[in-house]
Motif scaffolding. Structure first.
Motif, PDB file in Angstrom:
ATOM      1  N   ILE A  51      16.852   7.711  -0.793  1.00 37.49           N
ATOM      2  CA  ILE A  51      16.014   7.334  -1.926  1.00 37.49           C
ATOM      3  C   ILE A  51      14.916   8.372  -2.159  1.00 37.49           C
ATOM      4  CG2 ILE A  51      14.477   5.558  -2.865  1.00 37.49           C
ATOM      5  CD1 ILE A  51      17.477   4.753  -2.625  1.00 37.49           C
ATOM      6  N   ASN A  52      14.271   8.831  -1.093  1.00 37.59           N
ATOM      7  CA  ASN A  52      13.167   9.779  -1.230  1.00 37.59           C
ATOM      8  C   ASN A  52      13.611  11.088  -1.879  1.00 37.59           C
ATOM      9  OD1 ASN A  52      10.289  10.268  -0.619  1.00 37.59           O
ATOM     10  ND2 ASN A  52      11.125  11.954   0.585  1.00 37.59           N
ATOM     11  N   ARG A  53      14.864  11.460  -1.686  1.00 37.93           N
ATOM     12  CA  ARG A  53      15.402  12.686  -2.301  1.00 37.93           C
ATOM     13  C   ARG A  53      15.147  12.693  -3.811  1.00 37.93           C
ATOM     14  NH1 ARG A  53      20.300  12.372  -0.543  1.00 37.93           N
ATOM     15  NH2 ARG A  53      20.126  13.952   1.050  1.00 37.93           N
TER      16      ARG A  53
ATOM     17  N   HIS B  93       0.836  -1.204   0.000  1.00 39.83           N
ATOM     18  CA  HIS B  93       0.000   0.000   0.000  1.00 39.83           C
ATOM     19  C   HIS B  93       0.874   1.257   0.000  1.00 39.83           C
ATOM     20  CE1 HIS B  93      -3.302   2.702   0.752  1.00 39.83           C
ATOM     21  NE2 HIS B  93      -2.646   3.191   1.783  1.00 39.83           N
ATOM     22  N   PHE B  94       1.905   1.272   0.819  1.00 39.66           N
ATOM     23  CA  PHE B  94       2.826   2.406   0.863  1.00 39.66           C
ATOM     24  C   PHE B  94       3.459   2.653  -0.502  1.00 39.66           C
ATOM     25  CE2 PHE B  94       7.313   3.712   1.237  1.00 39.66           C
ATOM     26  CZ  PHE B  94       7.130   5.009   1.704  1.00 39.66           C
ATOM     27  N   MET B  95       3.967   1.581  -1.116  1.00 45.94           N
ATOM     28  CA  MET B  95       4.612   1.735  -2.422  1.00 45.94           C
ATOM     29  C   MET B  95       3.602   2.172  -3.480  1.00 45.94           C
ATOM     30  SD  MET B  95       7.770   1.508  -1.963  1.00 45.94           S
ATOM     31  CE  MET B  95       8.150   1.754  -3.673  1.00 45.94           C
ATOM     32  N   SER B  96       2.376   1.733  -3.377  1.00 39.24           N
ATOM     33  CA  SER B  96       1.344   2.174  -4.306  1.00 39.24           C
ATOM     34  C   SER B  96       1.121   3.681  -4.182  1.00 39.24           C
ATOM     35  CB  SER B  96       0.045   1.411  -4.026  1.00 39.24           C
ATOM     36  OG  SER B  96      -0.988   1.891  -4.844  1.00 39.24           O
ATOM     37  N   CYS B  97       1.096   4.181  -2.957  1.00 37.71           N
ATOM     38  CA  CYS B  97       0.939   5.632  -2.738  1.00 37.71           C
ATOM     39  C   CYS B  97       2.129   6.408  -3.283  1.00 37.71           C
ATOM     40  CB  CYS B  97       0.754   5.919  -1.252  1.00 37.71           C
ATOM     41  SG  CYS B  97      -0.805   5.329  -0.585  1.00 37.71           S
ATOM     42  N   VAL B  98       3.338   5.881  -3.103  1.00 34.07           N
ATOM     43  CA  VAL B  98       4.545   6.530  -3.628  1.00 34.07           C
ATOM     44  C   VAL B  98       4.487   6.568  -5.154  1.00 34.07           C
ATOM     45  CG1 VAL B  98       7.060   6.308  -3.873  1.00 34.07           C
ATOM     46  CG2 VAL B  98       5.990   5.982  -1.636  1.00 34.07           C
ATOM     47  N   LYS B  99       4.076   5.467  -5.758  1.00 33.65           N
ATOM     48  CA  LYS B  99       3.970   5.411  -7.222  1.00 33.65           C
ATOM     49  C   LYS B  99       2.917   6.377  -7.742  1.00 33.65           C
ATOM     50  CE  LYS B  99       5.641   0.685  -7.572  1.00 33.65           C
ATOM     51  NZ  LYS B  99       5.319  -0.706  -7.883  1.00 33.65           N
ATOM     52  N   GLU B 100       1.801   6.501  -7.040  1.00 31.18           N
ATOM     53  CA  GLU B 100       0.749   7.440  -7.433  1.00 31.18           C
ATOM     54  C   GLU B 100       1.271   8.872  -7.389  1.00 31.18           C
ATOM     55  OE1 GLU B 100      -3.751   8.819  -6.056  1.00 31.18           O
ATOM     56  OE2 GLU B 100      -2.695   7.297  -4.899  1.00 31.18           O
ATOM     57  N   ALA B 101       1.974   9.220  -6.313  1.00 38.51           N
ATOM     58  CA  ALA B 101       2.524  10.574  -6.197  1.00 38.51           C
ATOM     59  C   ALA B 101       3.563  10.832  -7.287  1.00 38.51           C
ATOM     60  CB  ALA B 101       3.143  10.770  -4.813  1.00 38.51           C
ATOM     61  N   ASP B 102       4.404   9.854  -7.587  1.00 36.15           N
ATOM     62  CA  ASP B 102       5.412  10.024  -8.638  1.00 36.15           C
ATOM     63  C   ASP B 102       4.762  10.176 -10.005  1.00 36.15           C
ATOM     64  OD1 ASP B 102       8.160  10.163  -9.545  1.00 36.15           O
ATOM     65  OD2 ASP B 102       7.848   8.163 -10.392  1.00 36.15           O
ATOM     66  N   ALA B 103       3.664   9.483 -10.241  1.00 37.66           N
ATOM     67  CA  ALA B 103       2.954   9.641 -11.518  1.00 37.66           C
ATOM     68  C   ALA B 103       2.470  11.075 -11.679  1.00 37.66           C
ATOM     69  CB  ALA B 103       1.780   8.668 -11.587  1.00 37.66           C
TER      70      ALA B 103
ATOM     71  N   GLN C 192      10.124   2.167   7.813  1.00 41.36           N
ATOM     72  CA  GLN C 192       9.697   1.189   8.815  1.00 41.36           C
ATOM     73  C   GLN C 192      10.595   1.212  10.051  1.00 41.36           C
ATOM     74  OE1 GLN C 192       9.176  -2.803   7.299  1.00 41.36           O
ATOM     75  NE2 GLN C 192       9.548  -3.689   9.280  1.00 41.36           N
ATOM     76  N   ASN C 193      11.893   1.384   9.847  1.00 44.78           N
ATOM     77  CA  ASN C 193      12.842   1.312  10.962  1.00 44.78           C
ATOM     78  C   ASN C 193      13.227   2.677  11.521  1.00 44.78           C
ATOM     79  OD1 ASN C 193      12.943  -1.517  10.776  1.00 44.78           O
ATOM     80  ND2 ASN C 193      14.436  -1.374   9.125  1.00 44.78           N
ATOM     81  N   ASP C 194      12.501   3.739  11.064  1.00 44.76           N
ATOM     82  CA  ASP C 194      12.761   5.094  11.551  1.00 44.76           C
ATOM     83  C   ASP C 194      14.219   5.495  11.315  1.00 44.76           C
ATOM     84  OD1 ASP C 194      12.036   7.527  12.633  1.00 44.76           O
ATOM     85  OD2 ASP C 194      12.426   6.912  14.693  1.00 44.76           O
TER      86      ASP C 194
ATOM     87  N   GLN D  89      14.814  -0.144   0.172  1.00 45.75           N
ATOM     88  CA  GLN D  89      15.514   0.773   1.066  1.00 45.75           C
ATOM     89  C   GLN D  89      14.586   1.884   1.533  1.00 45.75           C
ATOM     90  OE1 GLN D  89      19.312   2.298  -0.294  1.00 45.75           O
ATOM     91  NE2 GLN D  89      19.187   4.052   1.089  1.00 45.75           N
ATOM     92  N   LEU D  90      13.748   2.392   0.638  1.00 41.95           N
ATOM     93  CA  LEU D  90      12.781   3.423   0.980  1.00 41.95           C
ATOM     94  C   LEU D  90      11.841   2.912   2.073  1.00 41.95           C
ATOM     95  CD1 LEU D  90      11.790   6.294   0.066  1.00 41.95           C
ATOM     96  CD2 LEU D  90      10.165   5.096  -1.396  1.00 41.95           C
ATOM     97  N   TRP D  91      11.297   1.714   1.870  1.00 44.95           N
ATOM     98  CA  TRP D  91      10.377   1.130   2.838  1.00 44.95           C
ATOM     99  C   TRP D  91      11.074   0.822   4.162  1.00 44.95           C
ATOM    100  CZ3 TRP D  91       5.879   0.705   4.762  1.00 44.95           C
ATOM    101  CH2 TRP D  91       5.564  -0.330   5.638  1.00 44.95           C
TER     102      TRP D  91
END
Length: 153
Positions: free
Chosen positions: A90-92, A46-56, A80-82, A74-76
């Motif tokens: 990666i988010n950059r 679900h998290f990766m789906s949201c990231v992909k939607e925002a990137d689109a 997850q591990n704070d 690595q992003l996840w």
């Protein structure tokens, strides 16, 4: 119940004192009211789906499609591990844009509300006006939720 915990506090208990008391039940899960996440893998998907939607919306999916599976992991894992450094490395890439593109195509946003039948507002919003002026958060709010913005004097 599928909203972030901070949002739930703002919507339901903002006048309450902190810490907010939450009761967790481990039996009789309300399947009709809540999505059941059977594993961490479902939450990650679900998290990766949201990231992909925002990137689109922001980059026509170019950034996420150029990443390797290890970058997604690595992003996840950073989230997850704070581990901010691990996450941000990666988010950059998702937050940057080439200067020649003059900004993101659209700004991904979601405004949650309790005053109508619609639980949230989400629509396309360009970061730059047709005259080249940069939009602000105030511009977004005036467009999608004008009653939330005090009139200028």
């Amino acid at each position: 119940m599928h909203y972030p915990i901070g949002l739930l506090f703002d919507l339901l208990a903002s006048s309450s004192a902190l810490p907010w008391n939450i009761t967790v039940h481990f039996k009789s899960f309300p399947e009709k009211d809540l999505l059941h996440c059977p594993s961490k893998d479902v939450i990650e998907a679900h998290f990766m789906s949201c990231v992909k939607e925002a990137d689109a919306l922001k980059h026509k999916s170019q950034v996420i499609n150029e990443m390797q599976k290890k970058d997604h992991k690595q992003l996840w894992m950073g989230l997850q591990n704070d581990r901010f450094d691990q996450f941000w490395a990666i988010n950059r890439k998702l937050m940057e844009y080439p200067a020649e593109e003059n900004g993101f195509r659209y700004i991904p946003f979601r405004i949650y509300q309790t005053t109508t039948e619609r639980p949230f507002i989400q629509k396309l919003f360009r970061p730059v006006a047709s005259d080249g002026q940069l939009h602000t958060l105030g511009d977004l709010l005036k467009e999608v939720c004008p009653s939330a913005v005090a009139p200028e004097e």
